[in-house]
Write a protein that holds these residues in place. Structure first.
Motif, PDB file in Angstrom:
ATOM      1  N   LEU A  60     -18.976  31.245  -5.727  1.00 40.78           N
ATOM      2  CA  LEU A  60     -18.601  32.296  -6.185  1.00 40.78           C
ATOM      3  C   LEU A  60     -18.281  33.270  -4.712  1.00 40.78           C
ATOM      4  O   LEU A  60     -17.309  34.051  -4.553  1.00 40.78           O
ATOM      5  N   LEU A  61     -19.483  33.205  -4.028  1.00 40.71           N
ATOM      6  CA  LEU A  61     -19.653  34.174  -2.808  1.00 40.71           C
ATOM      7  C   LEU A  61     -18.371  33.649  -1.890  1.00 40.71           C
ATOM      8  O   LEU A  61     -17.807  34.600  -1.303  1.00 40.71           O
ATOM      9  N   THR A  62     -18.127  32.227  -1.744  1.00 41.32           N
ATOM     10  CA  THR A  62     -17.059  31.664  -0.881  1.00 41.32           C
ATOM     11  C   THR A  62     -15.727  32.265  -1.491  1.00 41.32           C
ATOM     12  O   THR A  62     -15.019  32.792  -0.505  1.00 41.32           O
TER      13      THR A  62
ATOM     14  N   GLY B 172     -13.062  27.819  -3.940  1.00 36.72           N
ATOM     15  CA  GLY B 172     -14.383  28.438  -4.497  1.00 36.72           C
ATOM     16  C   GLY B 172     -14.304  28.697  -5.703  1.00 36.72           C
ATOM     17  O   GLY B 172     -15.262  28.082  -6.581  1.00 36.72           O
TER      18      GLY B 172
ATOM     19  N   LEU C 267     -23.190  29.928  -7.622  1.00 41.70           N
ATOM     20  CA  LEU C 267     -23.150  31.126  -6.850  1.00 41.70           C
ATOM     21  C   LEU C 267     -22.694  31.087  -5.194  1.00 41.70           C
ATOM     22  O   LEU C 267     -21.893  31.992  -4.921  1.00 41.70           O
ATOM     23  N   ALA C 268     -22.853  29.945  -4.562  1.00 41.89           N
ATOM     24  CA  ALA C 268     -22.190  29.742  -3.194  1.00 41.89           C
ATOM     25  C   ALA C 268     -20.875  29.717  -3.461  1.00 41.89           C
ATOM     26  O   ALA C 268     -20.112  30.422  -2.534  1.00 41.89           O
TER      27      ALA C 268
ATOM     28  N   VAL D 287     -15.043  35.047  -3.141  1.00 41.60           N
ATOM     29  CA  VAL D 287     -15.015  36.550  -2.931  1.00 41.60           C
ATOM     30  C   VAL D 287     -14.682  36.572  -1.472  1.00 41.60           C
ATOM     31  O   VAL D 287     -13.836  37.615  -1.155  1.00 41.60           O
ATOM     32  N   LEU D 288     -15.475  35.907  -0.581  1.00 40.50           N
ATOM     33  CA  LEU D 288     -15.141  36.143   0.890  1.00 40.50           C
ATOM     34  C   LEU D 288     -13.556  35.693   1.109  1.00 40.50           C
ATOM     35  O   LEU D 288     -12.788  36.400   2.157  1.00 40.50           O
TER      36      LEU D 288
END
Length: 180
Positions: A48-50, A20, A45-46, A52-53
């Motif tokens: 970054l979210l991935t 990610g 942004l996707a 973080v998850l």
């Protein structure tokens, strides 16, 4: 939950975290006009979210894998990554010195793709091989497009590598949450 499942989920979290982050980096490489620029930002942004998850999954499952870390595997992993970074750095320096800096993303993408081949058996993840092949194809496509058109190699590479790494990171999270 078995220690093997927890270990697998921990590894999936790490994969999503690392890929990610690198997808986000690749999405930031190309200079693009709208509307592609907006799509690259959404991809970042996707990614970054991935990441973080993936980090959250990895943190939740840390220390529950049931056994000590394998130091030989850790050393081999570190060696592969060091060789990758040194090859990319030296290759980039040579390309810049030769006046071919526009092709640095091609070289880096190729090296990133190649590094997944020794990582696949080490991480017990055979799907890293097709990812490596796909990244090498993106590197070749970027080179051809960069040489044969006005489109920059970096645009092809940044977009292609970003999509591939983000896709792999997301599928890693999906695999981690499938019932056993």
């Amino acid at each position: 939950m078995s220690t093997q499942v927890t270990s697998s989920r921990h590894q999936a979290g790490l994969t999503a975290l690392y890929l990610g982050i690198f997808a986000m980096v690749w999405f930031s490489v190309p200079a693009a006009e709208q509307p592609l620029r907006a799509l690259l930002v959404v991809g970042s942004l996707a990614a970054l979210l991935t990441a973080v998850l993936g980090g959250m999954l990895s943190a939740r499952t840390r220390g529950t894998s049931g056994g000590p870390r394998n130091r030989a595997t850790d050393r081999r992993y570190l060696l592969i990554v060091i060789v990758e970074f040194v090859a990319a750095g030296l290759g980039a320096a040579v390309l810049v010195a030769a006046g071919w800096s526009a092709y640095v993303p091609v070289l880096v993408c190729l090296i990133v793709g190649l590094h997944f081949f020794p990582l696949a058996p080490l991480l017990a993840d055979p799907l890293l091989r097709p990812l490596g092949v796909a990244l090498c194809v993106v590197a070749a496509a970027g080179l051809v497009v960069g040489l044969a058109s006005a489109v920059s190699a970096g645009l092809v590479i940044g977009t292609g590598a970003g999509v591939l790494l983000l896709g792999y990171a997301v599928q890693s999270l999906v695999r981690a949450h499938r019932p056993v």
